[in-house]
Scaffold this active site. Sequence first.
Site, PDB file in Angstrom:
ATOM      1  N   CYS A  42      26.553  40.356  51.006  1.00  0.00           N
ATOM      2  CA  CYS A  42      25.582  39.300  51.471  1.00  0.00           C
ATOM      3  C   CYS A  42      24.902  39.455  52.606  1.00  0.00           C
ATOM      4  CB  CYS A  42      26.433  37.837  51.360  1.00  0.00           C
ATOM      5  SG  CYS A  42      24.982  36.640  51.157  1.00  0.00           S
TER       6      CYS A  42
ATOM      7  N   HIS B 136      28.131  37.694  45.800  1.00  0.00           N
ATOM      8  CA  HIS B 136      29.572  37.393  46.459  1.00  0.00           C
ATOM      9  C   HIS B 136      30.524  37.799  45.341  1.00  0.00           C
ATOM     10  CE1 HIS B 136      28.745  34.975  50.080  1.00  0.00           C
ATOM     11  NE2 HIS B 136      27.566  34.839  49.464  1.00  0.00           N
TER      12      HIS B 136
ATOM     13  N   GLU C 267      33.679  38.043  45.542  1.00  0.00           N
ATOM     14  CA  GLU C 267      34.958  36.991  45.645  1.00  0.00           C
ATOM     15  C   GLU C 267      34.661  35.821  44.963  1.00  0.00           C
ATOM     16  OE1 GLU C 267      32.682  37.584  47.979  1.00  0.00           O
ATOM     17  OE2 GLU C 267      32.489  35.982  49.310  1.00  0.00           O
TER      18      GLU C 267
END
Lengths: 196, 250
Positions: A76, A178, A180
């Site tokens: 990001c 992202h 995650e």
Amino acid sequence: MIGIVNYGAGNIFSLTATLERLNIPFGMINQEADFDKYERIIIPGVGHAAVAMKKLEDSGLADAIKTLTKPVLGICVGMQLLTSFSEEGNAPMLNHFPLKTLHFANRIDLKIPHVGWNSVELENDCPIFKEISNNAYFYFVHSYFIEFDNSFTSASCDYGVKFSAAIWKNNFYAVQFHPEKSGRDGEQLLLNFSKI
Amino acid sequence: MLAKRIIPCLDVKDGRTVKGVNFVDLRDAGDPVELAWQYSQQGADELVFLDITATHEGRKTTIDLVKSVARQVNIPFTIGGGINELADAEILLNSGADKISINSAAVRNPKLIDELANTFGRQFVVIAVDTRFSEGKNWVYLRGGRDKTEIQTEDWIKEAESRGAGEILLTSMDHDGTKNGFDCSLLKKINDTLTIPIIASGGAGSQQDFVDVFQQAEVDAALAASVFHYGEILIPELKETLRRNKIIAR
């Protein structure tokens, strides 16, 4: 072992929680000497690019990042830091990629920020996308994007404009989304990076 | 292409889900982390946890819950309820929440929206609005729909957007609980004025209701609780229905 550049830009709880869940060992990089302890480096980041850049410079880690020869993954804002310049705060970045980070505003006729799951088109055989299907969905949250580039874009995304979902140059990898927060495909990407 | 989002909402109190949940294969129907995990496996795009815990001691339980969800669930989630100041938001962010949802506190103190957006980025700030129609107008309600304000819904949403809201979560009190479908006309009217994403809430009863709200109001996301908790709508089937209707779903 992965070292996470700890420069105070945004929350990294979700990232470390995901690495724990995937049994990928990690530690924090707080000073230049810490880079030697790890085989791979993640540059996280949420929030404002110019503020993040200033924090990175204040941490004394910016110059060391430029010279790294180990695999590096920017996520990001951590990706945007690797470009030459960001329109967010009109600030120079680390300039590893000769690309600019631009604002969606006035360039697209869609809602900003770009929030949600968008499909990602693979542009080359980038190793971090191993075992991930073309057009898999990843979770994005951002108002600034990195322009599409034939040389460096390893995966693209379309949101009113075709932009770089992932870029790759030598040992530097970076993703706008992202991983995650991107379900199994996001976890696969982090696992891939941990094995490069 | 950007997918339309399907968002199950969980009400939690003292770290446990409170609204009825009737789920197959659930070891503990009251455990929000287990429910969250199940939903993520079924293809939910995001989750909202509405914390209705009243006590100070309960807040600590909530923070532990947020951490557990962040550890075990690989999709984004929002937490709402009882967030009154920057410090409340910061601790939730640092515990792994992706977004916070604010309702009454933002109406009482609109500057809170500016402060949150400037500190954490507007993508972190969801403004939840409960609305009810009377005397020919849409009114903002507070405290879970108990207190009527003198603020018109359209005005408040525009103000929230201009102050830095990243998303609007709009619940129609008139439709909530009816299972007769979302308030598509109001949602469309509001959505047409917005440059930030809007999440539709209140009234979901069937898969067709989701098709309608995406096609008619063109909202970015749709939220529901009981139809998911009781297994009346299964998310994989709902996603299939959306795709069959040419709605982009993940």
